[in-house]
Design an enzyme around this catalytic site. Structure first.
Site, mmCIF file in Angstrom:
data_model
loop_
_atom_site.group_PDB
_atom_site.id
_atom_site.type_symbol
_atom_site.label_atom_id
_atom_site.label_comp_id
_atom_site.label_asym_id
_atom_site.label_seq_id
_atom_site.Cartn_x
_atom_site.Cartn_y
_atom_site.Cartn_z
ATOM 1 N N GLY A 260 0.778 -1.238 0.000
ATOM 2 C CA GLY A 260 0.000 0.000 0.000
ATOM 3 C C GLY A 260 0.807 1.285 0.000
ATOM 4 N N CYS A 386 9.262 -3.272 -10.853
ATOM 5 C CA CYS A 386 10.583 -3.097 -10.226
ATOM 6 C C CYS A 386 11.530 -4.155 -10.789
ATOM 7 C CB CYS A 386 10.496 -3.147 -8.707
ATOM 8 S SG CYS A 386 9.832 -4.691 -8.073
HETATM 9 N N1 SAM Z 1 1.920 -1.282 -5.323
HETATM 10 C C1 SAM Z 1 2.479 -1.925 -4.150
HETATM 11 C C2 SAM Z 1 3.161 -0.868 -3.296
HETATM 12 O O1 SAM Z 1 3.681 0.119 -3.805
HETATM 13 O O2 SAM Z 1 3.188 -1.041 -2.063
HETATM 14 C C3 SAM Z 1 3.397 -3.055 -4.527
HETATM 15 C C4 SAM Z 1 2.725 -4.066 -5.403
HETATM 16 S S1 SAM Z 1 3.648 -5.525 -5.725
HETATM 17 C C5 SAM Z 1 4.682 -5.008 -7.000
HETATM 18 C C6 SAM Z 1 2.461 -6.477 -6.592
HETATM 19 C C7 SAM Z 1 1.309 -6.958 -5.721
HETATM 20 O O3 SAM Z 1 0.328 -7.503 -6.631
HETATM 21 C C8 SAM Z 1 1.651 -8.093 -4.771
HETATM 22 O O4 SAM Z 1 1.246 -7.745 -3.463
HETATM 23 C C9 SAM Z 1 0.821 -9.280 -5.293
HETATM 24 O O5 SAM Z 1 0.333 -10.102 -4.248
HETATM 25 C C10 SAM Z 1 -0.313 -8.590 -6.000
HETATM 26 N N2 SAM Z 1 -0.968 -9.361 -7.086
HETATM 27 C C11 SAM Z 1 -0.429 -10.308 -7.884
HETATM 28 N N3 SAM Z 1 -1.343 -10.745 -8.770
HETATM 29 C C12 SAM Z 1 -2.481 -10.053 -8.524
HETATM 30 C C13 SAM Z 1 -3.782 -10.057 -9.097
HETATM 31 N N4 SAM Z 1 -4.095 -10.890 -10.097
HETATM 32 N N5 SAM Z 1 -4.716 -9.211 -8.598
HETATM 33 C C14 SAM Z 1 -4.414 -8.380 -7.560
HETATM 34 N N6 SAM Z 1 -3.203 -8.335 -6.977
HETATM 35 C C15 SAM Z 1 -2.257 -9.158 -7.446
#
Ligand code: SAM
Length: 471
Positions: A260, A386
């Site tokens: 988040g 990233c």
């Molecule tokens: N945006 C976040 C932040 O800045 O704190 C970091 C996000 S991280 C790169 C990607 C996130 O996407 C992970 O927590 C993962 O569990 C979630 N994720 C993966 N596939 C997903 C999906 N199909 N729908 C929703 N979330 C998903």
């Protein structure tokens, strides 16, 4: 402050990857378009620098200041006072305390704290081994938390001074008394508990297991420091929020939101007016989004556990607070995609297979389809990762522009990273609109670090941002 140079960096290993992954990455960084533009020697040199940079922390800690709650200067002052107190507790009476906190020349809610390292720290005979994730956190200023400890000396007592090593390949057995496998020294600390409290207690041990006193990289520990005003976030992640450009009163979708950090930044930029919908597929990560929102006093965030590939409702008129949503429900959409994460720093080791790394683009394309449908006409879509591969970045953009004629690439503000990388068939104009944070470019031709403050903009994690407008 001590600055990295190439010789110092060589005392530390380059990132430990599977051979097939190293070969794959090399083919990405030495693709035919790159070779034609810069030549084999320069391309090879950049690739080697990338491998070296990835295993080191950036030379700055970046803090996003909660400027929706207090002015930047006030937060900077308070942070300085807090960190001075922290240093006074851990240093001798005659040591002079100084905390350098810089503002960023163009980003109004960023504070930068120089990291001192790698420092000449002497290794001791008492060794504590920690997991790779814990080792990376220590390199970014954390103490060692008890659950991260895998091995310790047989008779370790609270108060013992020990050297901390990071287990590179995850091969150390829990509870071992020594370890001869691949490991990297990350600094010295004082044990806060006996060995028996870590490995033999009925309940798993919690809290600080070893307090770092001589870390290889010195940067402040932010554990509990101004939690509502100072949020640790990598610089490119802060740039994402500004590039998205949310305005008060808008309805924004953050499709992959946990933990988040970006969700909260978006809400803060909107002065908490409007609605930020945060979706996350993994249920137990939702609490982190809510906790962060609460800690930063943000009420406009609504977090839901949902698979974003299915976030478009089949019923185009049904209005609902939660997912799925009718098409064209949002003014702006952020797709901070799940990715291979190869830009993360410090990352001394990755056990991922090539198959795992190559599994991401199909998922990213599915999420992108949903993002385009959920965005209003005239709305903004930001895609970010990233990682450093072409397939998840520039090639994904090339695919998106071919698949969705309604999308056009937009200039980004701020644009402090490099342009997109050659190799995906994008035009020079298109590449200029992309923003790629390439830590290997923070070194000039002579191997010297770039001067301040440009270095903070380049010496980041590897990251990628593309901004689209839906016509
Ligand atoms: N945006 C976040 C932040 O800045 O704190 C970091 C996000 S991280 C790169 C990607 C996130 O996407 C992970 O927590 C993962 O569990 C979630 N994720 C993966 N596939 C997903 C999906 N199909 N729908 C929703 N979330 C998903």
């Amino acid at each position: 402050m001590q600055r990295h140079n190439i010789e110092e960096m060589s005392v530390f290993p380059i990132i430990n990857l599977r051979p097939a992954v190293t070969e794959f990455l090399k083919s990405v960084f030495l693709n035919t378009e790159v070779l034609a533009a810069v030549g084999h020697q320069e391309a090879e040199c950049r690739f080697q620098k990338l491998l070296s940079c990835l295993s080191h922390p950036p030379s700055y800690t970046c803090v996003r200041a909660s400027t929706h709650l207090a002015p930047l200067e006030e937060i900077r002052h308070k942070l300085g006072e807090e960190l001075k107190k922290q240093q006074m507790c851990s240093s001798s009476a005659d040591e002079e305390i100084s905390v350098q906190i810089l503002t960023h020349p163009t980003i109004p809610d960023v504070l930068l704290l120089p990291v001192d390292g790698p420092r000449p720290v002497k290794q001791l005979s008492s060794e504590v081994v920690v997991g790779a994730q814990c080792g990376s956190a220590v390199l970014r200023g954390a103490h060692v938390f008890a659950p991260g400890i895998i091995a310790s000396p047989k008779y370790m007592k609270a108060g013992d001074v020990v050297s901390i090593f990071s287990d590179l390949e995850g091969k150390c057995t829990r509870g071992a008394t020594s370890f001869q496998g691949k490991k990297v020294f990350v600094g010295n600390g004082v044990a806060q508990m006996d060995r028996s409290a870590i490995f033999c207690a009925d309940e798993p041990a919690k809290g600080i297991g070893v307090r770092m006193v001589e870390p290889l990289y010195q940067s402040p520990s932010f554990d509990g420091v101004l939690p509502s005003l100072a949020f640790l976030q990598n610089l490119p992640s802060v740039v994402v929020g500004h590039v998205l450009g949310p305005r008060p009163g808008e309805r924004i979708l953050d499709m992959c939101a946990a933990p988040g950090g970006k969700t909260c930044h978006i809400a803060a930029l909107m002065e908490d007016q409007g609605e930020v919908v945060a979706l996350e597929r993994i249920r137990n990560k939702i609490d982190r989004i809510r906790q962060n929102a609460q800690m930063l006093h943000l009420r406009s965030i609504k977090a839901f556990c949902f698979n974003s590939t299915q976030a478009v409702s089949c019923d185009p008129v049904q209005e609902s607070e939660g997912p799925p949503f009718p098409p064209e429900s949002f003014d702006r959409v952020l797709l901070d995609a799940p990715c291979s994460g190869l830009g993360q720093r410090p990352n001394m080791s990755s056990t991922w297979s090539l198959k795992e790394i190559c599994s991401y683009p199909p998922l990213q394309r599915k999420l992108f389809h949903a993002a385009v449908r959920l965005l209003k006409k005239g709305g903004v879509l930001v895609y970010s990762t990233c990682t450093v591969t072409l397939a998840e970045n520039e090639e994904l953009v090339a695919w998106a522009l071919n698949t969705f004629p309604c999308l056009t690439l937009q200039p980004q503000e701020p644009h402090i990273g490099a342009e997109g990388m050659l190799g995906a068939g994008l035009s020079p104009e298109q590449l200029r609109l992309l923003q790629r944070f390439s830590p290997e470019l923070s070194w000039d031709q002579t191997g010297a670090a770039a001067p301040l403050p440009c270095r903070a903009d380049r010496d980041t994690i590897g990251f990628f941002i593309a901004k689209f407008l839906k016509n």
